[in-house]
Design an enzyme around this catalytic site. Sequence first.
Site, PDB file in Angstrom:
ATOM      1  N   ASN A   9      -0.590  32.879  -1.455  1.00 54.85           N
ATOM      2  CA  ASN A   9      -0.993  33.524  -0.202  1.00 54.85           C
ATOM      3  C   ASN A   9       0.142  33.321   0.797  1.00 54.85           C
ATOM      4  O   ASN A   9       0.345  32.216   1.280  1.00 54.85           O
ATOM      5  CB  ASN A   9      -2.296  32.868   0.292  1.00 54.85           C
ATOM      6  N   TRP A  10       0.872  34.398   1.086  1.00 54.89           N
ATOM      7  CA  TRP A  10       2.036  34.262   1.972  1.00 54.89           C
ATOM      8  C   TRP A  10       1.651  34.186   3.442  1.00 54.89           C
ATOM      9  O   TRP A  10       2.508  33.953   4.291  1.00 54.89           O
ATOM     10  CB  TRP A  10       2.996  35.438   1.766  1.00 54.89           C
ATOM     11  N   LYS A  11       0.416  34.456   3.763  1.00 54.16           N
ATOM     12  CA  LYS A  11      -0.033  34.444   5.159  1.00 54.16           C
ATOM     13  C   LYS A  11       0.862  35.385   5.989  1.00 54.16           C
ATOM     14  O   LYS A  11       1.308  36.405   5.478  1.00 54.16           O
ATOM     15  CB  LYS A  11      -0.055  33.011   5.701  1.00 54.16           C
ATOM     16  N   HIS A  99     -10.693  33.392   4.321  1.00 54.54           N
ATOM     17  CA  HIS A  99      -9.799  32.242   4.472  1.00 54.54           C
ATOM     18  C   HIS A  99     -10.151  31.506   5.772  1.00 54.54           C
ATOM     19  O   HIS A  99     -10.512  32.131   6.768  1.00 54.54           O
ATOM     20  CB  HIS A  99      -8.339  32.711   4.499  1.00 54.54           C
ATOM     21  N   GLU A 148     -11.258  25.309  -0.281  1.00 55.12           N
ATOM     22  CA  GLU A 148     -10.116  24.832   0.494  1.00 55.12           C
ATOM     23  C   GLU A 148     -10.586  23.964   1.662  1.00 55.12           C
ATOM     24  O   GLU A 148     -10.951  24.486   2.723  1.00 55.12           O
ATOM     25  CB  GLU A 148      -9.320  26.018   1.052  1.00 55.12           C
ATOM     26  N   GLY A 154      -2.032  23.133   4.504  1.00 55.88           N
ATOM     27  CA  GLY A 154      -0.770  23.055   5.216  1.00 55.88           C
ATOM     28  C   GLY A 154      -0.422  21.680   5.760  1.00 55.88           C
ATOM     29  O   GLY A 154       0.471  21.542   6.589  1.00 55.88           O
ATOM     30  N   SER A 185      -2.463  22.288   0.075  1.00 52.52           N
ATOM     31  CA  SER A 185      -1.302  21.441  -0.218  1.00 52.52           C
ATOM     32  C   SER A 185      -1.044  21.262  -1.711  1.00 52.52           C
ATOM     33  O   SER A 185      -0.616  20.196  -2.156  1.00 52.52           O
ATOM     34  CB  SER A 185      -1.432  20.079   0.479  1.00 52.52           C
ATOM     35  N   GLY A 206      -0.422  28.150  -0.521  1.00 52.98           N
ATOM     36  CA  GLY A 206       0.204  28.682   0.685  1.00 52.98           C
ATOM     37  C   GLY A 206       1.689  28.380   0.687  1.00 52.98           C
ATOM     38  O   GLY A 206       2.492  29.079   0.071  1.00 52.98           O
ATOM     39  N   GLY A 207       2.069  27.301   1.349  1.00 52.83           N
ATOM     40  CA  GLY A 207       3.481  26.967   1.569  1.00 52.83           C
ATOM     41  C   GLY A 207       4.356  27.010   0.326  1.00 52.83           C
ATOM     42  O   GLY A 207       5.454  27.586   0.345  1.00 52.83           O
TER      43      GLY A 207
HETATM   44  P1  PGA Z   1      -1.177  25.367   1.689  1.00 49.53           P
HETATM   45  O1  PGA Z   1      -2.153  26.567   2.061  1.00 49.53           O
HETATM   46  O2  PGA Z   1      -0.913  25.448   0.213  1.00 49.53           O
HETATM   47  O3  PGA Z   1       0.062  25.627   2.504  1.00 49.53           O
HETATM   48  O4  PGA Z   1      -1.858  24.099   2.049  1.00 49.53           O
HETATM   49  C1  PGA Z   1      -3.227  26.885   1.236  1.00 49.53           C
HETATM   50  C2  PGA Z   1      -4.007  28.031   1.795  1.00 49.53           C
HETATM   51  O5  PGA Z   1      -4.157  28.132   3.024  1.00 49.53           O
HETATM   52  O6  PGA Z   1      -4.490  28.875   1.029  1.00 49.53           O
END
Ligand code: PGA
Length: 225
Positions: A9-11, A99, A148, A154, A185, A206-207
Amino acid sequence: MKPLYLVANWKSNKTVSESIAWVQALGAMMGKSALPTDCAVVVCPPYTALVAVNEEITRLMLPVGVGAQDVSRFPHGAYTGEINSTMLRGIARYVIIGHSERRKHFSEDDTVLAEKVSRAKTDGLNVIYCVENENASVPSQVDLVAYEPVSAIGTGNALDADAADAICGMLSQKNGNVPVLYGGSVTEENCFEYLGKPNIHGALIGGAGLDANRFFQLIRTFGSL
Ligand code: PGA
């Protein structure tokens, strides 16, 4: 083997050219390798890059699905700024709905989210429905749930894999045995701990999914690339 999913998920990140460069870099690393049976990889770019990413993945014949990060709760029509599920036909096969960032910053509640799920299913999208805890309500039509915990998103504070496994198991059991992913994470270092658990069917990332090298390392967790 249980089906496993890795969803990036690139947000709200990446220009169109950065997005294409990511696909090309991933393609160069994956080469012609097929994914192991029952393993799926999905990337969810921002709307602005969705078409370009889908075209590049198709051109390079990569075994990577494309998803949107959100979808309108409305059908086509006079809804300025909205992208509806019908518009995603031929571009995305998956959509993330619910989300925690949508719930927090855009006040999306269970009613709105249920409408989004219903619209998405009308157009045949595979819905990845995010929840923050085991008590969350989950619309019955969703294809995948992503558990999540907000404290893990994050922050670098990933939830312990055994605790995540227990909650994913509860969510699956309460919701018709739907496959449940863990998110928060997840990195190339800890991913295998989650994928190895009996009740965790993959990860929402995410990241670590923003960097093609790191995402390729995550895909290698599947085991046979
Ligand atoms: P993260 O984000 O891997 O950066 O913690 C996960 C998400 O929000 O789906």
